[in-house]
Design a protein around this motif. Sequence first.
Motif, PDB file in Angstrom:
ATOM      1  N   ALA A 152       0.834  -1.204   0.000  1.00 57.22           N
ATOM      2  CA  ALA A 152       0.000   0.000   0.000  1.00 57.22           C
ATOM      3  C   ALA A 152       0.872   1.258   0.000  1.00 57.22           C
ATOM      4  CB  ALA A 152      -0.939   0.006   1.194  1.00 57.22           C
ATOM      5  N   ARG A 153       1.957   1.224   0.734  1.00 54.28           N
ATOM      6  CA  ARG A 153       2.880   2.370   0.743  1.00 54.28           C
ATOM      7  C   ARG A 153       3.450   2.599  -0.658  1.00 54.28           C
ATOM      8  NH1 ARG A 153       4.240   3.742   6.076  1.00 54.28           N
ATOM      9  NH2 ARG A 153       3.832   2.113   7.635  1.00 54.28           N
ATOM     10  N   HIS A 154       3.849   1.514  -1.305  1.00 54.47           N
ATOM     11  CA  HIS A 154       4.364   1.612  -2.680  1.00 54.47           C
ATOM     12  C   HIS A 154       3.280   2.124  -3.620  1.00 54.47           C
ATOM     13  CE1 HIS A 154       5.793   0.437  -6.647  1.00 54.47           C
ATOM     14  NE2 HIS A 154       4.690  -0.259  -6.789  1.00 54.47           N
ATOM     15  N   ALA A 155       2.065   1.573  -3.480  1.00 52.71           N
ATOM     16  CA  ALA A 155       0.971   1.956  -4.371  1.00 52.71           C
ATOM     17  C   ALA A 155       0.628   3.427  -4.229  1.00 52.71           C
ATOM     18  CB  ALA A 155      -0.259   1.097  -4.085  1.00 52.71           C
ATOM     19  N   ALA A 156       0.610   3.927  -3.000  1.00 55.52           N
ATOM     20  CA  ALA A 156       0.276   5.334  -2.772  1.00 55.52           C
ATOM     21  C   ALA A 156       1.241   6.251  -3.518  1.00 55.52           C
ATOM     22  CB  ALA A 156       0.279   5.650  -1.282  1.00 55.52           C
ATOM     23  N   GLU A 157       2.516   5.898  -3.506  1.00 54.28           N
ATOM     24  CA  GLU A 157       3.514   6.709  -4.215  1.00 54.28           C
ATOM     25  C   GLU A 157       3.279   6.647  -5.725  1.00 54.28           C
ATOM     26  OE1 GLU A 157       7.399   5.457  -3.089  1.00 54.28           O
ATOM     27  OE2 GLU A 157       7.155   6.002  -0.972  1.00 54.28           O
ATOM     28  N   ALA A 158       2.998   5.438  -6.227  1.00 56.42           N
ATOM     29  CA  ALA A 158       2.761   5.276  -7.660  1.00 56.42           C
ATOM     30  C   ALA A 158       1.488   5.995  -8.081  1.00 56.42           C
ATOM     31  CB  ALA A 158       2.666   3.782  -8.001  1.00 56.42           C
ATOM     32  N   PHE A 159       0.440   5.889  -7.272  1.00 55.14           N
ATOM     33  CA  PHE A 159      -0.825   6.547  -7.595  1.00 55.14           C
ATOM     34  C   PHE A 159      -0.662   8.066  -7.598  1.00 55.14           C
ATOM     35  CE2 PHE A 159      -3.331   2.759  -5.583  1.00 55.14           C
ATOM     36  CZ  PHE A 159      -3.025   1.982  -6.689  1.00 55.14           C
ATOM     37  N   ARG A 160       0.054   8.581  -6.592  1.00 57.09           N
ATOM     38  CA  ARG A 160       0.258  10.032  -6.512  1.00 57.09           C
ATOM     39  C   ARG A 160       1.078  10.523  -7.705  1.00 57.09           C
ATOM     40  NH1 ARG A 160      -2.863  12.699  -4.818  1.00 57.09           N
ATOM     41  NH2 ARG A 160      -2.795  12.134  -2.620  1.00 57.09           N
ATOM     42  N   ALA A 161       2.117   9.766  -8.068  1.00 56.03           N
ATOM     43  CA  ALA A 161       2.961  10.170  -9.203  1.00 56.03           C
ATOM     44  C   ALA A 161       2.172  10.187 -10.511  1.00 56.03           C
ATOM     45  CB  ALA A 161       4.150   9.218  -9.324  1.00 56.03           C
ATOM     46  N   ALA A 162       1.151   9.336 -10.590  1.00 56.58           N
ATOM     47  CA  ALA A 162       0.318   9.262 -11.798  1.00 56.58           C
ATOM     48  C   ALA A 162      -0.823  10.271 -11.776  1.00 56.58           C
ATOM     49  CB  ALA A 162      -0.241   7.849 -11.956  1.00 56.58           C
ATOM     50  N   GLY A 163      -0.933  11.032 -10.698  1.00 55.99           N
ATOM     51  CA  GLY A 163      -1.980  12.041 -10.601  1.00 55.99           C
ATOM     52  C   GLY A 163      -3.342  11.492 -10.236  1.00 55.99           C
ATOM     53  N   ALA A 164      -3.383  10.312  -9.651  1.00 53.91           N
ATOM     54  CA  ALA A 164      -4.663   9.700  -9.276  1.00 53.91           C
ATOM     55  C   ALA A 164      -5.303  10.432  -8.104  1.00 53.91           C
ATOM     56  CB  ALA A 164      -4.446   8.233  -8.905  1.00 53.91           C
ATOM     57  N   GLY A 165      -6.636  10.474  -8.125  1.00 50.48           N
ATOM     58  CA  GLY A 165      -7.378  11.063  -7.014  1.00 50.48           C
ATOM     59  C   GLY A 165      -8.313  10.068  -6.363  1.00 50.48           C
ATOM     60  N   THR A 166      -8.793   9.093  -7.160  1.00 48.73           N
ATOM     61  CA  THR A 166      -9.729   8.102  -6.648  1.00 48.73           C
ATOM     62  C   THR A 166      -9.102   6.718  -6.686  1.00 48.73           C
ATOM     63  OG1 THR A 166     -10.701   7.844  -8.852  1.00 48.73           O
ATOM     64  CG2 THR A 166     -11.769   9.402  -7.347  1.00 48.73           C
TER      65      THR A 166
END
Length: 207
Positions: free
Chosen positions: A39-53
């Motif tokens: 989840a920690r890894h995913a949060a970084e990847a999601f944020r870098a991709a500009g995800a909001g949801t």
Amino acid sequence: MGDQKNPNDKRVADAQRAHWQATYTQHPQMYGTEPSEPARHAAEAFRAAGAGTVLELGAGHGRDALFFARKGFTVHATDFSATALEQLIAAARESGLADRITTTVHDVRDPLSVPDASVDAVFAHMLLCMALSTKEIRAAMDDIARVLRSGGLLVYTVRHTGDAYDGKGIDHGDGIYEHGGFAVHFFDEALLKSLAQGWKMHRVDAF
């Protein structure tokens, strides 16, 4: 005839649902409150991709869903255990995160009640390696692709054939073995590659 489900698959699925319900009832917050490393890894990847949801599948009692919400994402969490989601909702209220998290009781074998192309990212930690047949896993991947927006990210983890428990315990067929009441589908490299067809695979890490 070929589209009919194996009756034994349903029996295993029903038994697993009952087992998880009992487990969450007897052991509230069984995985603790700290987020998983994926989840920690995913949060970084999601944020870098500009995800909001973020749509989390198999959220359990919500340690990762709560983490995503604390990181500023809007989270929709699903699980087939109503007991686990009740624990998640209570924790979200206590943490002041209830406005960022919604939940739905959902079995991954069924289509998601989520509109097409409506989420930026999907997270599934140790869900796709539950007691799911290969056919059911493929259907779940297709449904995930349906709900993701163009360019959206999927981060998922599974147990694999290098696991010490692969091939041991009760053999349910199709790579599924049961240990201590929990049934697991162990993934091999061929299955990972076949599931990636039609996707852009960014990376695979041993977990």
